[in-house]
Write an enzyme that holds these catalytic residues in place. Structure first.
Site, PDB file in Angstrom:
ATOM      1  N   PRO A  89       0.594  -1.050  -0.011  1.00 46.91           N
ATOM      2  CA  PRO A  89       0.037   0.046  -0.022  1.00 46.91           C
ATOM      3  C   PRO A  89       0.880   1.348   0.003  1.00 46.91           C
ATOM      4  CG  PRO A  89      -0.020  -0.898   2.153  1.00 46.91           C
ATOM      5  CD  PRO A  89       0.739  -1.923   1.523  1.00 46.91           C
ATOM      6  N   CYS A  90       1.423   1.569  -1.196  1.00 47.88           N
ATOM      7  CA  CYS A  90       2.461   2.697  -1.292  1.00 47.88           C
ATOM      8  C   CYS A  90       1.427   4.114  -0.987  1.00 47.88           C
ATOM      9  CB  CYS A  90       3.120   2.926  -2.547  1.00 47.88           C
ATOM     10  SG  CYS A  90       2.064   2.619  -3.815  1.00 47.88           S
TER      11      CYS A  90
END
Length: 175
Positions: free
Chosen positions: A140-141
């Site tokens: 989950p950047c």
């Protein structure tokens, strides 16, 4: 040498068509929602630089369900996803694995991410690794932001607007 065979799945979410591809070692690419199914397949082929693809939605039913739930605002955890990060450096793998552990609805700064991965002076390199993240959402950047609270960059098609939308979705889902 035998060319790798990738299995892929493309499916409709509440936000549009999404998809991913995997080989026998794990997920290699995830494509954030697009307007058209063909665009997702194009992105998968372009990223993998390969046409040796076999569509397979059945093997991935559980992951597809999780992704669909995510885009309806449900709290979802992708920690159990098997990833193939073989084409990345040890540094990049450390950063990606650190980001993968950021809980739903929480954020970390690029600096905090660098420190947590054991590279306290590598904030910029964290940003570069996030820009090339092959598995956005799964890794989950969008949960990594600047120290001053601004969002930084996002390589999704809608850029920062999509990053904001995903952070807002999680914030609402966490209440």
């Amino acid at each position: 040498m035998l060319e790798n065979i990738f299995k892929y799945a493309i499916f409709l979410t509440a936000w549009g068509w999404a998809g991913f591809a995997a080989d026998q070692k794990g997920l290699r690419i995830f494509v954030l929602p697009e307007e058209r199914k063909e665009d997702v397949l194009f992105r998968i082929k372009k990223e993998l630089k390969c046409n040796n693809l076999v569509e397979d939605n059945r093997e991935w039913e559980s992951l597809i369900k999780k992704v669909k739930e995510y885009y309806t605002g449900k709290k979802v955890d992708f920690a159990d996803c098997q990833l193939n990060l073989d084409s990345y450096t040890n540094f990049q793998k450390e950063i990606l694995q650190t980001v993968k552990k950021i809980p739903y609805g929480e954020i970390m700064s690029y600096k905090e991410t660098a420190e947590a991965a054991g590279y306290p002076r590598a904030c910029r390199a964290v940003g570069s690794t996030m820009r090339n993240n092959p598995l956005p959402l799964i890794i989950p950047c969008h949960r990594v932001i600047k120290s001053d609270g601004s969002l930084g960059g996002f390589s999704g098609k809608e850029g920062i607007a999509l990053k904001r939308k995903m952070i807002d979705l999680e914030y609402e889902g966490k209440k």
